[in-house]
Design an enzyme around this catalytic site. Structure first.
Site, PDB file in Angstrom:
ATOM      1  N   ASP A   1      -8.668   0.935   7.006  1.00 12.61           N
ATOM      2  CA  ASP A   1      -7.784   0.631   7.144  1.00 12.61           C
ATOM      3  C   ASP A   1      -8.024   1.233   8.858  1.00 12.61           C
ATOM      4  OD1 ASP A   1      -5.454   0.232   9.198  1.00 12.61           O
ATOM      5  OD2 ASP A   1      -4.576   1.960   8.251  1.00 12.61           O
TER       6      ASP A   1
ATOM      7  N   GLY B   1      -7.604   8.341   7.275  1.00 16.36           N
ATOM      8  CA  GLY B   1      -7.193   8.661   8.569  1.00 16.36           C
ATOM      9  C   GLY B   1      -8.826   9.004   9.209  1.00 16.36           C
TER      10      GLY B   1
ATOM     11  N   ASP C   1       0.992  -1.146   0.321  1.00 14.34           N
ATOM     12  CA  ASP C   1      -0.182  -0.147   0.028  1.00 14.34           C
ATOM     13  C   ASP C   1       1.131   1.075  -0.730  1.00 14.34           C
ATOM     14  OD1 ASP C   1      -2.009   0.928   0.289  1.00 14.34           O
ATOM     15  OD2 ASP C   1      -2.438   1.509   2.582  1.00 14.34           O
ATOM     16  N   HIS C   2       0.581   2.046  -0.821  1.00 12.71           N
ATOM     17  CA  HIS C   2       1.358   2.969  -1.297  1.00 12.71           C
ATOM     18  C   HIS C   2       2.954   3.224  -1.076  1.00 12.71           C
ATOM     19  CE1 HIS C   2      -1.846   6.012  -1.313  1.00 12.71           C
ATOM     20  NE2 HIS C   2      -2.507   5.603  -0.262  1.00 12.71           N
TER      21      HIS C   2
END
Length: 312
Positions: free
Chosen positions: A258, A181, A82-83
């Site tokens: 997440d 977030g 991821d990323h």
């Protein structure tokens, strides 16, 4: 069954009007909670690891945990970076057994994003690995990814055809209003995803799998539980789950989750310590935390992603 790429997963998801859950992992209990839910519901699965999680848990330990999950569940599981923020990181994960990587050069100018992504794609495809790329930037914080609201931007649909054609990427993460977030939107507002942007992308890339990042829904019950037992989190508003389900019925084949897992785990552990202040056995407080993650993932699979009983 060995680890798989997302190629067949995404074909089935696109045609079936559902999405695959891409759940971030960094320790054994999180892997177990996710995979136990997926096994019971016969759901295909993407386990994804960020740069920070890989540094925290160690590449070898993570690989063995995911390999154990494949053995225990028999599910088609993809292991995804991821990323990824550089060619070198993507190459390391490819060489180390990942079956999918994301190269995120979305903060770079368009031409540079193409150049970096193409380099990763060429190496990945030579090794049988698929690549996710990104156009547009999401606000918020997730490990090393930090983008202010002022610097975020929606994906420009007029760029997607050229980008995909020139890079050869296998899926594309777009920005349509989600955010990384827990602290996503102002209190009193109702987030609204830009389905007009998604629809225009779909018109320009028919049949091509689209990805949504920053798609946790941030359940208020866990925020309240954390605050009840000593936390200091402001109210958080997540992406409405009905909008995520709508996106999954379109071309969105992968939805990243997440923050929901982190909140469920942390709130459950805080509650356990409040009720058992003298306990110091990690097995005792991690067991209910693992169960909370399992229940959260089961809810996402059935009610948001719609991928239950789609594994085989």
């Amino acid at each position: 069954m060995p680890l798989v790429t997302t190629t067949e997963m995404f074909k089935k998801a696109y045609n079936g009007g559902y999405a695959i859950g891409a759940f971030n992992v960094n320790n054994m209990e999180i892997v177990q909670g996710i995979t136990e839910a997926a096994k019971e519901l016969e759901a295909p699965l993407i386990l994804q690891v960020s740069k920070g999680a890989r540094a925290y848990a160690n590449h070898t330990y993570l690989m063995k945990l995911v390999e154990a999950a494949v053995i225990e569940t028999g599910l088609p599981i993809c292991l995804h970076l991821d990323h990824g923020d550089s060619f070198e990181l993507c190459k390391s994960c490819i060489d180390g057994g990942f079956t999918s990587v994301m190269i995120d050069a979305s903060s770079k100018p368009f031409a540079e994003n193409i150049e970096i992504t193409k380099k990763v794609v060429e190496y990945a495809h030579d090794h049988g690995v698929v690549v996710e790329a990104e156009l547009g930037t999401l606000a918020g914080i997730e490990d090393e990814v930090q983008v202010s609201a002022e610097d975020s931007s929606y994906t420009h649909p007029e760029e997607v055809e050229e980008f995909v054609s020139k890079t050869g990427c296998d899926s594309l993460a777009i920005a349509i209003g989600t955010s990384h977030g827990a602290y996503k939107f102002k209190p009193g507002t109702k987030p609204q995803l830009r389905f007009d942007v998604l629809d225009e992308v779909v018109k320009r890339l028919p049949g091509f799998p689209i990805v949504l990042h920053g798609s946790s829904s941030v359940p208020q019950e866990f925020v309240e539980k954390i605050n009840k037992f000593g936390g200091n989190m402001p109210g958080a508003i997540g992406v409405p789950e009905d909008q995520l389900r709508q996106a999954a019925r379109s071309a969105v084949c992968k939805i990243n989750i997440d923050s929901d897992l982190r909140l469920a785990m942390t709130a459950t552990i805080r509650e356990y310590f409040a009720e058992h202040p003298g306990d110091f056995d990690p097995r005792q407080y991690l067991k209910p935390a693992r169960q909370a993650i399992k229940e959260m993932v089961a809810h996402k699979i059935v009610d948001v992603l719609g991928c239950d009983h789609k594994a085989f």
